[in-house]
Design a protein around this motif. Sequence first.
Motif, mmCIF file in Angstrom:
data_model
loop_
_atom_site.group_PDB
_atom_site.id
_atom_site.type_symbol
_atom_site.label_atom_id
_atom_site.label_comp_id
_atom_site.label_asym_id
_atom_site.label_seq_id
_atom_site.Cartn_x
_atom_site.Cartn_y
_atom_site.Cartn_z
ATOM 1 N N UNK A 95 -2.214 -10.739 -8.921
ATOM 2 C CA UNK A 95 -2.130 -9.433 -8.951
ATOM 3 C C UNK A 95 -2.326 -8.768 -7.634
ATOM 4 N N UNK A 96 -1.758 -7.500 -7.214
ATOM 5 C CA UNK A 96 -2.109 -6.794 -6.028
ATOM 6 C C UNK A 96 -3.560 -6.287 -6.069
ATOM 7 N N UNK B 193 -1.370 6.550 1.801
ATOM 8 C CA UNK B 193 -1.865 6.433 0.433
ATOM 9 C C UNK B 193 -2.322 5.129 0.033
ATOM 10 N N UNK B 194 -3.265 4.827 -0.738
ATOM 11 C CA UNK B 194 -3.549 3.571 -1.368
ATOM 12 C C UNK B 194 -2.447 3.255 -2.168
ATOM 13 N N UNK B 195 -2.280 1.963 -2.355
ATOM 14 C CA UNK B 195 -1.208 1.331 -3.083
ATOM 15 C C UNK B 195 -1.766 1.026 -4.342
ATOM 16 N N UNK B 196 -1.202 1.408 -5.565
ATOM 17 C CA UNK B 196 -1.563 1.251 -6.751
ATOM 18 C C UNK B 196 -1.183 -0.155 -7.155
ATOM 19 N N UNK B 197 -2.189 -0.846 -7.854
ATOM 20 C CA UNK B 197 -1.820 -2.322 -8.541
ATOM 21 C C UNK B 197 -0.710 -2.199 -9.227
ATOM 22 N N UNK B 198 -0.760 -0.968 -10.135
ATOM 23 C CA UNK B 198 0.296 -0.977 -11.184
ATOM 24 C C UNK B 198 1.902 -0.963 -10.620
ATOM 25 N N UNK B 199 1.742 -0.556 -9.275
ATOM 26 C CA UNK B 199 3.302 -0.443 -8.646
ATOM 27 C C UNK B 199 3.836 -1.683 -8.470
ATOM 28 N N UNK B 200 3.107 -2.780 -8.367
ATOM 29 C CA UNK B 200 3.725 -4.089 -8.161
ATOM 30 C C UNK B 200 4.162 -4.783 -9.613
ATOM 31 N N UNK C 285 1.926 6.939 -9.922
ATOM 32 C CA UNK C 285 3.424 7.078 -9.804
ATOM 33 C C UNK C 285 3.943 6.034 -10.743
ATOM 34 N N UNK C 286 3.083 5.341 -11.547
ATOM 35 C CA UNK C 286 4.026 4.364 -12.487
ATOM 36 C C UNK C 286 3.537 4.743 -13.650
ATOM 37 N N UNK C 287 4.684 5.481 -14.560
ATOM 38 C CA UNK C 287 4.212 5.718 -16.196
ATOM 39 C C UNK C 287 4.232 4.436 -16.635
#
Length: 385
Positions: A54-55, A68-75, A204-206
């Motif tokens: 996981x990121x 901007x912080x990178x979301x874990x969910x974006x990966x 940003x990740x629905x």
Amino acid sequence: MKSDDKGKSYYGRYRGRGSSRRKGWRAYAGPLLAVIAVLVAGLYFARESDQEAAPTAASGGPADAAGKPVERTAALPPLNLPADDAPHGSGMEWWYYSGILDAKTGNRYAFHVAVFVANGLVKHTVMHVALTDLQNGRRFSGQSRTGGLPAKSTTSGFDFRQDGWQVAANGNAHVVRAEFEGVSLALNLNDAGPVVAHRAAGSATPGLLDFGKSGISYYYSRPRMAAQGELQVAGRQIPVSGDVWFDHQWGDFDVLSFGWNWFALHLADGSDVMLYDLFDSDGRKVLTSGTVSTAKGAVPLKASEIELTPGRKWTSPDTKISYVVEWNVKLPSGTYSIKPFVDDSEFEAQQTTANVYWEGPVKVTGSTEGQGFMELSGYERLGRK
């Protein structure tokens, strides 16, 4: 959920079970230990996988070129429907229906049906069902557990068949069938509205929620599925209809590390509200999230926009667990009071999932009226180390 400056919880403490319940526990000791072992094993491997692949979490983690912080969910892969209606290989997954059904006689009935799949050293599939007669408060329930995945292969959806029960979907058309405690439920459901993909405000990740150290969950809903069907109660065939809430949630998250207060509300102004309030074993807040959906679309709520104030408690005469069954809710759209139709809506699932939870229909008053369902889970672990 609110707590005072010293971090005290408003929740009641678990007070143990009576002697009759302990006798029942011994009867199910073998099957329960097996279920617990499977769940723990699955969650252990899920956490190990997360730590390796996981990121890093956005908090203190990497940032993009703009800072901007990178979301874990974006990966993670984005939500993909209808393919994601089908079962996944994640550590935990469930499909869930709840609603209040109206009969032509004026009588009303509330129900929930859930299918759980836990992946560990052995895969287990569990089905839960409950039906409450809102005229007299009488409640019927059933549960079933089996190893493996008792599902027929489908191109886009699912088709679970277990012990004479069926929970199936093909796109926006769903079927629910179950017989239990001398009653039966048979519903055909259809969804003409858009799917609601839940996400945290600012994300940003629905379709994904980040539970922090407890993992990440995919989560979407069909808030108002039109249901038509029939109940059989006391030997009578009763045609019914109503709006049913459908949830599908899955991921490698640890359900043993937190509890939650969950609300799925149909409001008279046509809006639908989902509120998800997670807490740890001391009753302290882990995550507060929500979504308001209308014909214009779905809007995620910020944690600061959700104020949940606990009210009256109800203590189960069977398990001695105290649940907060009345709530005051403040949202940007107004202030609401949530109260149960029936206090005694506890579902004791010791023989299938080794837990106990409260699940039942609720009434909404305040800025607008409405109805829906509330789930209170993890209360048996409060205050236990």
